[in-house]
Design a protein around this motif. Structure first.
Motif, PDB file in Angstrom:
ATOM      1  N   HIS A  23       0.817  -1.221   0.000  1.00 52.86           N
ATOM      2  CA  HIS A  23       0.000   0.000   0.000  1.00 52.86           C
ATOM      3  C   HIS A  23       0.849   1.269   0.000  1.00 52.86           C
ATOM      4  N   THR A  26      -0.006   4.621  -1.886  1.00 52.13           N
ATOM      5  CA  THR A  26      -1.112   5.479  -1.455  1.00 52.13           C
ATOM      6  C   THR A  26      -0.667   6.508  -0.434  1.00 52.13           C
ATOM      7  N   ARG A  36      -2.834   9.324  -8.662  1.00 52.84           N
ATOM      8  CA  ARG A  36      -3.881   9.644  -7.709  1.00 52.84           C
ATOM      9  C   ARG A  36      -4.889  10.597  -8.318  1.00 52.84           C
ATOM     10  N   ALA A  70      -8.882   9.005  -1.577  1.00 50.77           N
ATOM     11  CA  ALA A  70      -8.304   7.741  -1.123  1.00 50.77           C
ATOM     12  C   ALA A  70      -9.281   6.580  -1.303  1.00 50.77           C
ATOM     13  N   GLU A  73      -9.330   5.449  -4.921  1.00 49.02           N
ATOM     14  CA  GLU A  73      -8.085   4.792  -5.319  1.00 49.02           C
ATOM     15  C   GLU A  73      -7.974   3.398  -4.723  1.00 49.02           C
ATOM     16  N   TRP A  74      -8.255   3.273  -3.435  1.00 51.45           N
ATOM     17  CA  TRP A  74      -8.160   1.965  -2.779  1.00 51.45           C
ATOM     18  C   TRP A  74      -9.269   1.027  -3.252  1.00 51.45           C
ATOM     19  N   ASN A  75     -10.366   1.596  -3.722  1.00 51.45           N
ATOM     20  CA  ASN A  75     -11.466   0.766  -4.205  1.00 51.45           C
ATOM     21  C   ASN A  75     -11.081  -0.027  -5.445  1.00 51.45           C
ATOM     22  N   LYS A  77      -8.441  -1.715  -5.590  1.00 54.94           N
ATOM     23  CA  LYS A  77      -7.715  -2.883  -5.092  1.00 54.94           C
ATOM     24  C   LYS A  77      -8.583  -3.768  -4.204  1.00 54.94           C
ATOM     25  N   LYS A 152      -8.271  -5.853   6.130  1.00 51.82           N
ATOM     26  CA  LYS A 152      -7.909  -5.020   4.980  1.00 51.82           C
ATOM     27  C   LYS A 152      -8.678  -3.699   4.986  1.00 51.82           C
ATOM     28  N   PHE A 156      -7.204   0.333   5.390  1.00 48.00           N
ATOM     29  CA  PHE A 156      -7.659   1.532   4.687  1.00 48.00           C
ATOM     30  C   PHE A 156      -8.092   2.616   5.670  1.00 48.00           C
ATOM     31  N   HIS A 159      -5.220   4.394   7.152  1.00 49.13           N
ATOM     32  CA  HIS A 159      -4.636   5.297   6.151  1.00 49.13           C
ATOM     33  C   HIS A 159      -5.480   6.563   6.027  1.00 49.13           C
TER      34      HIS A 159
END
Length: 302
Positions: A23, A26, A36, A70, A73-75, A77, A152, A156, A159
């Motif tokens: 990660h 990010t 990003r 964020a 972006e994390w969505n 993964k 997980k 997030f 973060h």
């Protein structure tokens, strides 16, 4: 009131080097990471419909922009939200989360205390931090706990908390039935909230044991939850509470409104609740609700 920790290290082991590297991108500032999203792109997309968002300070708006950036972006993964456009996140998630603040404020001042500026709140099944993390941004005096069982998602959340600079948030990686039986968390919160997690009678068993006597349980539901609330009345009563009010709030969802259910806790929850949905045998009157929880647990473990 709970002593707050700004990380989950006291509850879960430190992140492994592999997880950190996975990660790492990010954590790179946006100016150095061209992949990003640009949070500023959100400011005009849905501005006219973001009624609650527009009441926030410039710093709070910036924090929400960072969070949405964020989240999207994390969505890519992991499964955090089915919504993939920034404007939809703002309308469907951010506004919906902010919309429950007025009902909390009015109900708390009317029935629980003379000030709502320093509430202790727990968001049960927070997922991506909705609504809890948004409430923490909008109400910086509140002490907000984000309860989530999947590691997980907690990565997030940690973060997002760091990115937005929040100091009033604690992330708890644990199941609701375990936290509800933990004396360090049981019946200590002023308010427990849940949004789009499970059926109302299931939520009552997992949320109300965490609420102090004289506090509130607040559930964000769809546009017409009256039958669901009726089915939950017995469970709510068993947990030591009663339905205080139902409030319609505007929503950008397909039906144009959502309903906030507010329950007032007026006596302690019996010690046996919440029950373990895996170990507790099913009863005829609870088959649907208990089966639903079993399915949620199986999904979490996969």
């Amino acid at each position: 009131m709970l002593a707050f920790r700004n990380s989950i290290s006291a509850i879960t082991p430190p992140l492994s080097l592999g997880t950190f590297i996975k990660h790492f991108s990010t954590f790179i500032p946006a100016a150095l990471n061209p992949n990003r999203n640009n949070p500023r792109a959100l400011t005009t997309t849905a501005g006219r419909r973001l009624t609650h968002f527009q009441t926030l300070t410039s710093r709070q708006k910036e924090q929400i922009h960072l969070y949405v950036d964020a989240l999207l972006e994390w969505n890519q993964k992991m499964n955090l939200t089915a919504v993939t456009e920034a404007s939809e996140v703002m309308e469907r998630h951010i506004e919906d989360s902010l919309a429950i603040i007025p009902p909390i404020r009015s109900s708390y001042l009317s029935h629980c205390g003379d000030s709502y500026d320093e509430l202790s709140l727990i968001d049960v099944g927070t997922g991506a931090g909705l609504p809890g993390l948004i409430l923490a941004i909008a109400c910086p005096g509140w002490k907000v706990n984000l309860l989530e069982s999947m590691n997980k998602r907690c990565v997030f959340l940690e973060h997002a908390v760091s990115l937005t600079g929040l100091s009033n948030v604690q992330v708890i990686r644990e199941r609701a039935e375990n936290v509800g039986q933990n004396l360090g968390f049981r019946e200590v919160f002023d308010v427990s909230v849940a949004r789009a997690v499970a059926e109302m009678r299931v939520l009552a068993e997992y949320c109300l044991p965490l609420v102090r006597v004289g506090g509130l349980f607040v559930a964000a539901k769809g546009h017409d939850p009256l039958e669901e609330v009726r089915r939950a009345e017995r469970a709510i009563d068993l947990m030591g509470a009663s339905v205080l009010e139902t409030c319609s709030v505007e929503s950008q969802g397909p039906h144009g409104q959502r309903t906030v259910i507010v329950c007032l806790k007026d006596r302690p929850t019996p010690r046996k609740y919440p029950r373990d949905p895996v170990l507790e045998p099913l009863k005829d009157t609870e088959d649907k609700a208990r089966t639903q929880i079993r399915i949620l647990l199986l999904k979490d473990n996969n």
